[in-house]
Design a protein around this motif. Structure first.
Motif, mmCIF file in Angstrom:
data_model
loop_
_atom_site.group_PDB
_atom_site.id
_atom_site.type_symbol
_atom_site.label_atom_id
_atom_site.label_comp_id
_atom_site.label_asym_id
_atom_site.label_seq_id
_atom_site.Cartn_x
_atom_site.Cartn_y
_atom_site.Cartn_z
ATOM 1 N N UNK A 166 48.264 40.882 -18.439
ATOM 2 C CA UNK A 166 48.152 40.270 -17.099
ATOM 3 C C UNK A 166 49.066 39.057 -16.949
ATOM 4 N N UNK A 167 49.603 38.598 -18.051
ATOM 5 C CA UNK A 167 50.443 37.396 -18.040
ATOM 6 C C UNK A 167 51.873 37.847 -18.347
ATOM 7 N N UNK A 168 52.732 37.869 -17.310
ATOM 8 C CA UNK A 168 54.046 38.489 -17.480
ATOM 9 C C UNK A 168 54.940 37.801 -18.500
ATOM 10 N N UNK A 201 51.171 48.281 -16.488
ATOM 11 C CA UNK A 201 52.149 48.958 -17.346
ATOM 12 C C UNK A 201 53.480 49.108 -16.622
ATOM 13 N N UNK A 202 53.395 49.550 -15.374
ATOM 14 C CA UNK A 202 54.602 49.771 -14.574
ATOM 15 C C UNK A 202 55.285 48.423 -14.268
ATOM 16 N N UNK A 203 54.474 47.422 -13.923
ATOM 17 C CA UNK A 203 55.058 46.119 -13.557
ATOM 18 C C UNK A 203 55.824 45.508 -14.730
ATOM 19 N N UNK A 204 55.194 45.493 -15.901
ATOM 20 C CA UNK A 204 55.866 44.883 -17.054
ATOM 21 C C UNK A 204 57.130 45.672 -17.410
ATOM 22 N N UNK A 205 57.091 47.005 -17.259
ATOM 23 C CA UNK A 205 58.268 47.830 -17.571
ATOM 24 C C UNK A 205 59.414 47.511 -16.615
ATOM 25 N N UNK A 206 59.111 47.468 -15.316
ATOM 26 C CA UNK A 206 60.179 47.227 -14.320
ATOM 27 C C UNK A 206 60.701 45.797 -14.404
ATOM 28 N N UNK A 207 59.774 44.842 -14.529
ATOM 29 C CA UNK A 207 60.192 43.433 -14.622
ATOM 30 C C UNK A 207 61.213 43.225 -15.725
ATOM 31 N N UNK A 208 61.002 43.937 -16.813
ATOM 32 C CA UNK A 208 61.754 43.622 -18.036
ATOM 33 C C UNK A 208 62.673 44.742 -18.495
ATOM 34 N N UNK A 209 62.674 45.838 -17.763
ATOM 35 C CA UNK A 209 63.547 46.977 -18.060
ATOM 36 C C UNK A 209 63.395 47.416 -19.517
ATOM 37 N N UNK A 210 62.162 47.653 -19.886
ATOM 38 C CA UNK A 210 61.870 48.141 -21.241
ATOM 39 C C UNK A 210 60.742 49.160 -21.186
ATOM 40 N N UNK A 232 49.118 55.291 -22.340
ATOM 41 C CA UNK A 232 50.326 55.785 -21.663
ATOM 42 C C UNK A 232 51.598 55.127 -22.178
ATOM 43 N N UNK A 233 52.704 55.794 -21.852
ATOM 44 C CA UNK A 233 54.032 55.215 -22.067
ATOM 45 C C UNK A 233 54.715 55.169 -20.706
ATOM 46 N N UNK A 234 55.279 54.005 -20.376
ATOM 47 C CA UNK A 234 56.015 53.831 -19.121
ATOM 48 C C UNK A 234 57.471 53.540 -19.472
ATOM 49 N N UNK A 235 58.386 54.206 -18.775
ATOM 50 C CA UNK A 235 59.802 54.009 -19.123
ATOM 51 C C UNK A 235 60.388 52.787 -18.399
ATOM 52 N N UNK A 236 61.620 52.390 -18.727
ATOM 53 C CA UNK A 236 62.184 51.144 -18.169
ATOM 54 C C UNK A 236 62.423 51.186 -16.661
ATOM 55 N N UNK A 237 62.304 52.392 -16.062
ATOM 56 C CA UNK A 237 62.390 52.489 -14.601
ATOM 57 C C UNK A 237 61.013 52.492 -13.954
ATOM 58 N N UNK A 238 59.977 52.362 -14.754
ATOM 59 C CA UNK A 238 58.624 52.314 -14.203
ATOM 60 C C UNK A 238 57.959 53.673 -14.038
ATOM 61 N N UNK A 239 58.540 54.702 -14.642
ATOM 62 C CA UNK A 239 57.902 56.026 -14.575
ATOM 63 C C UNK A 239 56.912 56.197 -15.727
ATOM 64 N N UNK A 240 55.735 56.732 -15.408
ATOM 65 C CA UNK A 240 54.774 57.034 -16.470
ATOM 66 C C UNK A 240 55.238 58.333 -17.148
ATOM 67 N N UNK A 241 55.626 58.211 -18.404
ATOM 68 C CA UNK A 241 56.202 59.341 -19.129
ATOM 69 C C UNK A 241 55.114 60.259 -19.641
ATOM 70 N N UNK A 242 54.021 59.653 -20.090
ATOM 71 C CA UNK A 242 52.909 60.446 -20.616
ATOM 72 C C UNK A 242 51.640 59.640 -20.421
ATOM 73 N N UNK A 243 50.529 60.333 -20.151
ATOM 74 C CA UNK A 243 49.262 59.621 -19.911
ATOM 75 C C UNK A 243 48.111 60.471 -20.426
ATOM 76 N N UNK A 244 47.223 59.848 -21.188
ATOM 77 C CA UNK A 244 46.034 60.560 -21.680
ATOM 78 C C UNK A 244 44.960 60.561 -20.592
#
Ligand SMILES: NC(=O)CCC(=O)C(=O)O
Length: 290
Positions: A166-168, A201-210, A232-244
């Motif tokens: 929650x803390x970017x 998950x998406x926010x941290x991925x997009x903010x930081x491109x990781x 889940x795994x989220x890619x650097x563009x903010x896409x959820x790649x896989x989700x349980x």
């Protein structure tokens, strides 16, 4: 230089822990071996938050161990070494040398050495009346540092635990230090999970491109605190790649260096930051002259 050294195959072990510590460790091993059977060239196994104990403030002391002498550290080290695989060892209650308890995550390299230790920095203290009250600070102390490390043969990673997401700032620090992956073992719950888990998950991925890795316990019908699941795994563009789902499950993903490089090259926000005006966010002068 790329943040990831090669394509990185990960397996997220979503299982639930009960009150029997030995059974929890046995289950962790069973899930790890199943993952390695299905994906033998796995680079990193990821475990959930508090995988050796119930997630309960009045229980942490009973399950706490010193690091590196405790049995959970030894268990994780052997798991990594025997299977020649890196392990992000979820988290478990640590009994610090200072006598305080911490919620701590360790990462092991393929020869079983500890390469990172993160103590949860932001403790989960919330009160949503009638829905969710939790006060980690009633039994735990917070860690005092961001964790960024190099995992040989894989690349640079950052580590946080659950509420830390929650803390970017932690992910931002990791990205600035070259991380291509931010991993969060985490146990959101059935109240906050549906609202926030994926968004963070998406926010941290997009903010930081990781890449962001979130690994949760499964829901436990016999347990108290009900984890959200949905590792889940989220890619650097903010896409959820896989989700349980929310039951016991293993999910797999392959993280690609070019995904990180491409978005960072095409949209170079990392180089465009204005640290001249917000170099220290807490001290940033806010202009009220409109
Ligand atoms: N284990 C945790 O830190 C839970 C965090 C959580 O559920 C949240 O909403 O934040």
């Amino acid at each position: 230089m790329s943040a990831l050294s090669k394509n990185v195959k990960v397996a997220l072990l979503q299982f639930h822990a009960g009150s029997d510590k030995q059974a929890n460790l046995t289950k962790a091993k069973e899930f790890a071996l199943n993952a390695l059977k299905k994906q033998p060239d796995t680079d990193i196994l990821v475990l959930p938050e508090c995988f050796n104990s119930p997630y309960a403030v009045d229980q942490f002391k009973n399950y706490s161990e010193s690091i590196p002498t405790g049995e959970t550290t030894k268990f994780l080290s052997e798991l990594a070494k025997e299977n020649n695989v890196n392990v992000i060892g979820g988290s478990f209650p640590e009994l610090g040398d200072d006598g305080h308890l911490y919620n701590t995550s360790l990462t092991f390299n393929t020869v079983g050495e500890i390469v990172a230790k993160h103590r949860k920095v932001h403790l989960f203290d919330i009160d949503i009346p009638g829905k969710m009250t939790f006060k980690e600070s009633s039994s735990l102390k917070p860690g005092n540092k961001a964790t960024v490390y190099n995992l040989p043969g894989v690349g640079t990673l950052g580590l946080g635990i659950c509420y830390d997401i929650r803390f970017p700032e932690l992910a931002m620090v990791a990205a600035r230090k070259g991380a291509g992956i931010m991993a969060y073992p985490g146990a959101f719950n059935t109240v906050t999970g549906p609202k926030f888990w994926t968004k963070f998950g998406v926010a941290r991925a997009i903010d930081n491109q990781l890449y962001v890795i979130l690994c949760s316990p499964a829901r436990n019908p016999d347990g108290g605190y009900q984890a959200y699941g949905h590792s889940m795994v989220v890619d650097p563009n903010g896409n959820v790649v896989v989700e349980a789902g929310h039951g016991e499950e293993i999910v797999y993903a392959e993280l690609k260096p070019e995904e990180v490089d491409e978005v960072r090259q095409n949209i170079p926000i990392g180089k465009q930051r204005r640290f001249d005006i917000y170099q220290n966010v807490a001290d940033t002068a806010i202009s009220s002259d409109l």
